[in-house]
Design an enzyme around this catalytic site. Structure first.
Site: not given
Length: 911
Positions: A866-868
């Site tokens: 989700n974030y990287i």
């Protein structure tokens, strides 16, 4: 940047409860400075506890086995893996436990009392000192929090330099643009040759999104041109990292070709981004099967009396009865209360309940209801399904897949796209997550009359089930959903969307990460401005600056206004209440609230002195429990302020930016040394773990962690035992080896005692039996499918003789203390080669165990998915020559096809 709040009469963000003064007087500032004059030894900007809280009763999913055989758990009798310090020091005891032992005086001010003391705290996250981040140096006495703070500060300093460099480069390019345009105008007269006649140098042009566009007049050989990727065309999907097969056998020829992938990242951009499709055709949704009434002999009991109910009420009773084994839900008082209210309302609405004599029965007490007969019936059906042969299961699945096949794809602008959630949710009892106030309420059956279909104007509208019609048909080409309805629990709208692997979802992910990349240019100015505004005189400015600080430093979600009556009272930064924040001098802040999905969030963080002082001001009397901390701020105002820095910037972009930039920085520092594949994977995971810790994306240790670690320890010990047996076989062949290699080489490992060996031998015998029985059953199933006779039990008994022989062999070895060499023509060289292979397996497994232990407080998947930015993972895989399958499952490779293929020819891509 100029303040957004310059007017004293600015309307309050929130009007409920007590509010802060519009301005912060110098006297108030001075008073708060004096109140918090002591200095902290802890560096600011770091969490000293990791992750969300998990209640003791919370259901924790067991880890999946990823297709590998699951080894049965058995108790290890040797020394166990030590995870926690056994020393009894009150300073290291979790805060909640220490505070529970102290009674507060009746007249004490409990405004700053942590929520943990006011309610059952559940399982608190571990302290940062107990959390490793991949640094195994034992000789460094520097506290972990200090290391973390230094790493974080270093990354933030790099971000500041990079932001300035990017803006300077853009400014230079902007100044050079007019000169370049003038030169191009003067050269345009000379460009009379057709493009096709110009000689190509084989170079590719970089696009703004980091994708290289191939020249159409390439001099590449014709064979290569045929397989080259088209700028806006389609290519056959190939799993990344899979070697190309030179020859194709019969099996390969029979495999159906995969669907072509639409390379949207190479396609020209649309003029109007808001238009999502020109043509759209799909087949609607799949409804759950109709309710099958219970047999006449299966009844709900009330005070021991069997009840006759309407079909509608009986179905609702069945929802509760079927899940009787889920004690987490059915023993929850809120769940029981909500279910009972909906159930009795349905009973009254449909004519009431009757006893065997036809008399009406008034259902007034939940405790008198007995669902055991219903549970026994449904549990029996579950066991029946489980008992089916694999052939029957495959046949049922094939039949189900055939029915659902038309709904799994749609035709979007002439190409086939995968549909995601094409099934309408079946009715049941709402469970929710965490402490949801509506858990246990009845999710009603969705009918076609509630569903709106979104489809192309010229497309054939899918037929509604017989006797029904759709609520509405619309042709909104600015929407990406195919069908929509409103559920009855929270009044939320449910949408049928394309699958995660579809081009539309891929573009959405791409835009998310590109927006985070764009934030790189502005992050230094944002941090500079909010640091300045932490001392602003205007309360609204100071609250906003403090909120942005918390969102940037600790990855708090912004938080939206909630309707407490209809939704779980979950909060984020802007919606924090007085009781959610506890201030612990000199500058530690304790957060304790229900976060996303009603999961309790507990964290202790060290903040800048000014932030601590500001929070004291925001909590200043007359504020009390129930009042907003950020009473002059809401998410709309916060996000509007952020758009002044860059279009589309919102609070949630910080989480993506911080994770991706941190990962990018850490990966750049790695050197591609000559290490094993497993060590390379661990290198990546160490970076991923640091991202999760530095960006506060963490979790509490799962309930199954210690059991999983014990299994890994047992597996390593099993390999060590195997090695020892082989060494004893060497002595059996050539006793002189003992003098040559030394007696110590042949000794049993300290980890392996006699009790463990006996247990392990029993395990190996049992494992062998299960393996033989499983193979026998599978072969019998195949014979039946082919219309042949099953093998007799006698055959199985003969086969099990192998396991019996193994058991006898172990008994003999234990008695004689001698192990005879087995196998075909055993030699010392062959046995030594086997020992070497086992050494490699043990080393790999120890690395995996170390990796797993390091990840116990970190949900690597959450950060990675989700974030990287997935392109960072692809860059690492290419640089270190690691198959992408080591990081992305098949599902994720499909989801991130755009990331894998868009930078496949770029060696210098950077976040």
């Amino acid at each position: 940047m100029a303040s957004d709040s310059s007017d004293d009469d600015m309307p309050l963000a929130k009007s409920n409860g007590r509010v802060s003064e519009a301005h912060i007087s110098k006297a108030t500032d001075k008073k708060m400075d004096q109140a918090g004059s002591s200095k902290s030894n802890l560096p600011a900007g770091i969490s000293i506890r990791n992750g969300p809280v998990i209640d003791d009763e919370m259901d924790v999913d067991a880890p999946t086995t990823n297709g590998h055989a699951k080894r049965k758990s058995r108790t290890s009798t040797s020394k166990a893996v030590k995870y926690h310090d056994d020393t009894d020091e009150s300073d290291d005891e979790p805060l909640a436990k220490r505070q529970r032992t102290t009674q507060k005086p009746a007249d004490s001010d409990s405004d700053d009392e942590p929520l943990a003391t006011k309610k059952k705290p559940g399982k608190l996250p571990p302290k940062a000192s107990e959390t490793a981040i991949g640094d195994s140096s034992d000789d460094d006495d520097e506290p972990l929090t200090a290391k973390l703070a230094k790493t974080k500060a270093s990354i933030e300093k790099k971000a500041e330099k990079e932001a300035k460099a990017i803006r300077a480069k853009e400014s230079k390019a902007k100044k050079a643009a007019p000169k370049k345009a003038k030169k191009e105008d003067s050269d345009s007269e000379e460009e009379v040759k057709p493009k096709a006649k110009r000689k190509s140098n084989g170079t590719a042009t970089k696009r703004a999104n980091g994708v290289k566009k191939e020249e159409s007049d390439s001099d590449a050989p014709l064979a290569k041109k045929a397989t080259a990727k088209k700028a806006n065309g389609k290519v056959k999907a190939e799993p990344a990292g899979t070697p190309t097969k030179k020859g194709k056998g019969k099996k390969e020829d029979s495999v159906e070709e995969e669907d072509e992938v639409y390379r949207w990242w190479d396609a020209p951009k649309k003029e109007d981004d808001s238009v999502k499709w020109d043509t759209l055709q799909h087949n609607g949704v799949v409804f759950p099967p109709e309710y099958e009434p219970l047999p006449k002999n299966v009844k709900l009991l009330y005070d021991g009396v069997p009840l006759t109910l309407s079909i509608e009420a009986e179905e609702i009773a069945g929802f509760f009865g079927a899940m009787l084994s889920s004690t987490l839900n059915v023993e929850n008082l809120t769940f029981q209360k909500n279910f009972f209210e909906d159930f009795t309302a349905e009973v009254k609405k449909t004519g009431g309940a009757r006893d065997p004599d036809g008399n009406k029965v008034a259902i007034k007490e939940f405790s008198k209801l007995d669902f055991k007969p219903i549970f026994a019936y449904y549990d029996g059906k579950v066991q029946e399904r489980k008992a089916r042969s694999s052939a029957e299961k495959k046949a049922d699945k094939a039949a189900k897949d055939a029915i659902e096949a038309p709904y799994t794809t749609c035709i979007w602008d002439g190409r086939k796209e995968q549909v995601g959630n094409f099934r309408v949710e079946p009715p049941g009892l709402f469970r929710g997550r965490g402490a949801h106030p509506k858990t246990g309420k009845v999710k009603r059956r969705v009918t076609p009359e509630q569903i709106t279909i979104n489809i192309g104007k010229d497309a054939t509208v899918p037929a509604a089930p017989e006797g029904h019609k759709w609520k509405a048909i619309q042709h909104d080409n600015k929407a990406t959903w195919l069908a929509m309805w409103q559920e009855n629990i929270n009044g939320a709208y449910k949408y049928v969307m394309l699958a995660a692997k579809s081009s539309i979802k891929g573009q959405s992910d791409f835009k998310k990460f590109e927006k985070a990349r764009e934030l790189k240019k502005h992050i230094d100015r944002i941090r500079k401005d909010y640091t300045r505004d932490l001392r602003a005189e205007l309360m609204a400015d100071r609250q906003r600056a403090t909120a942005v600080y918390l969102i940037d430093k600790f990855a708090l979600r912004a938080g939206n206004e909630k309707d407490a009556e209809n939704e779980a009272e979950t909060v984020g930064c802007c919606s924090l209440k007085f009781e959610h924040v506890t201030l612990k001098p000199p500058n530690t802040v304790i957060f304790d609230f229900l976060g996303k999905d009603s999961i309790r969030f507990y964290d202790e963080v060290v903040v800048d002195e000014q932030v601590f002082k500001n929070l004291k001001i925001f909590k200043k009397a007359p504020k009390k429990e129930g009042d907003d901390i950020f009473d002059r701020l809401n998410t709309t105002q916060l996000n509007k302020h952020l758009t002044n820095y860059m279009p589309g910037l919102s609070a949630k972009v910080f989480r993506t930016y911080n994770a991706s930039f941190t990962m990018s920085t850490l990966l750049k520092e790695l050197q591609n040394t000559n290490i094993s594949l497993q060590e390379k994977v661990k290198l990546y995971n160490d970076c991923n773990r640091k991202v999760a810790i530095l960006c506060n994306h963490k979790r509490t240790v799962g309930a199954s962690h210690e059991a999983a670690m014990e299994k890994m320890t047992d597996r390593i010990k099993g390999l060590q035992y195997q090695q020892w047996r082989i060494k004893q076989m060497i002595l059996d062949i050539e006793p002189k080896q003992k003098k040559k290699k030394g007696a110590n080489w042949f000794e049993l490992d300290d980890d392996l005692d006699e009790a463990w060996i006996l247990e392990h031998q029993a395990f190996l015998v049992k494992q062998e039996r299960e393996k033989i029985e499983k193979k026998f059953a599978k072969e019998n199933e195949k014979l039946v499918t082919e219309g042949q006779k099953e093998m007799k039990t006698k055959e199985l008994t003969e086969r099990l003789g192998v396991a019996d022989d193994l058991e006898k062999k172990f008994k003999k070895e234990n008695k004689t203390k001698k192990i005879e060499a087995d196998g075909k023509g055993p030699t010392v060289e062959k046995l030594e080669a086997n020992i070497k292979k086992l050494d490699e397996r043990i080393a790999t497994m120890r690395l995996q165990a170390e990796d797993r232990e390091g990840n116990k407080e970190v949900a690597l998947g959450t950060s990675k998915i989700n974030y990287i930015d997935p392109r960072l993972t692809v860059v690492f895989a290419k640089k270190f020559n690691v198959p992408i399958e080591k990081f992305f499952s098949k599902t994720l490779r499909d989801k991130f096809t755009w990331a894998i293929e868009s930078i496949e020819d770029e060696d210098d891509w950077e976040f």
